[in-house]
Design a protein around this motif. Structure first.
Motif, PDB file in Angstrom:
ATOM      1  N   GLN A   1     -80.354 -76.423  42.783  1.00 32.05           N
ATOM      2  CA  GLN A   1     -79.353 -76.614  41.340  1.00 32.05           C
ATOM      3  C   GLN A   1     -80.234 -74.742  40.629  1.00 32.05           C
TER       4      GLN A   1
ATOM      5  N   PHE B   1     -74.344 -76.950  48.034  1.00 29.35           N
ATOM      6  CA  PHE B   1     -75.153 -77.801  49.233  1.00 29.35           C
ATOM      7  C   PHE B   1     -74.801 -76.776  50.217  1.00 29.35           C
TER       8      PHE B   1
ATOM      9  N   TYR C   1     -79.568 -80.024  48.504  1.00 31.98           N
ATOM     10  CA  TYR C   1     -78.648 -79.549  48.061  1.00 31.98           C
ATOM     11  C   TYR C   1     -79.763 -78.292  46.892  1.00 31.98           C
TER      12      TYR C   1
ATOM     13  N   LYS D   1     -74.324 -74.488  38.585  1.00 29.32           N
ATOM     14  CA  LYS D   1     -74.208 -75.724  40.058  1.00 29.32           C
ATOM     15  C   LYS D   1     -75.182 -76.095  41.590  1.00 29.32           C
ATOM     16  N   VAL D   2     -74.746 -77.530  40.918  1.00 26.53           N
ATOM     17  CA  VAL D   2     -75.721 -77.919  42.334  1.00 26.53           C
ATOM     18  C   VAL D   2     -74.705 -77.119  43.296  1.00 26.53           C
TER      19      VAL D   2
END
Lengths: 110, 111
Positions: free
Chosen positions: B37, B45, B35, B42-43
């Motif tokens: 960020q 995928f 992932y 936001k984080v």
């Protein structure tokens, strides 16, 4: 497709007060739900998870969350916060890959 | 308690250079993820990996990215020619089944 909305970007609260961090999700299939916490300059630590069964789940550090399927919500609560709970909290949904919310910064004031 | 580890913790590179980010999963975990960020976002995928194959990837994970498990323990993410917009925190996560455990991350800065 799945998505997560965290309704509050920042939540300030005084020490020993209760707190609720809100999370709503959408998904076309049954999924698992998670809350992670990120302390400054650290990675993501699992707080709690809902996989199945009881809709009220308890996690670490006194946090709990309630899965509400009809409202598609998974709000995180703690009855009495401490200064050390100051961090960013992420709600996530997924079965396999996770989809995260934007995060809620919880700031606990003395 | 076993933990996911990542190296390096910080990496600064010049645009166009290749970088390799490393992750050591928890030993009995079978599923691996990357992932990222971007600061203030936001984080997101990037990719999932199981049984020595990519099982799913996002639209972010283009031809500049690759993953492999070169020696049965490490799990790597390679960015062939870094761009300024690749600057982010990169997290590795591993899981035996449904719960993902995250590493501390690698902060990548592309200049």
């Amino acid at each position: 497709a799945q998505s997560v909305t965290q309704l509050d970007s920042q939540v300030p609260v005084f020490e020993e007060a209760p707190v609720e961090l809100r999370c709503n999700y959408s998904s076309s299939v049954s999924v698992y739900l998670f809350w992670y916490v990120q302390y400054p300059n650290q990675g993501l630590q699992l707080l709690l998870k809902y996989l199945s069964g009881s809709t009220l789940v308890k996690g670490i550090n006194g946090f709990e969350a309630e899965f509400n399927k009809s409202q598609t919500s998974f709000h995180l609560r703690k009855p009495s916060v401490h200064i050390s709970d100051t961090a960013e909290y992420f709600c996530a949904v997924g079965y396999g890959k996770l989809t995260f919310g934007q995060g809620t910064i919880l700031t606990v004031h003395p | 308690e076993p933990e996911v580890t990542q190296t390096p913790s910080h990496q600064v590179t010049q645009m166009g250079q290749e970088v390799i980010l490393r992750c050591v999963p928890i030993s009995n975990h079978l599923y691996f993820y990357w992932y990222r960020q971007i600061l203030g976002q936001k984080v997101e995928f990037l990719v999932s990996f199981y049984n020595n194959e990519i099982s799913e990837k996002s639209e972010i994970f283009d031809d500049q990215f690759s993953v492999e498990r070169p020696d049965g323990s490490n799990f790597t993410l390679k960015i062939r020619s870094t761009k300024l917009e690749d600057s982010a925190m990169y997290f590795c996560a591993t899981t035996p089944q449904e719960t993902q455990y995250f590493g501390p991350g690698t902060r990548l800065l592309v200049l």
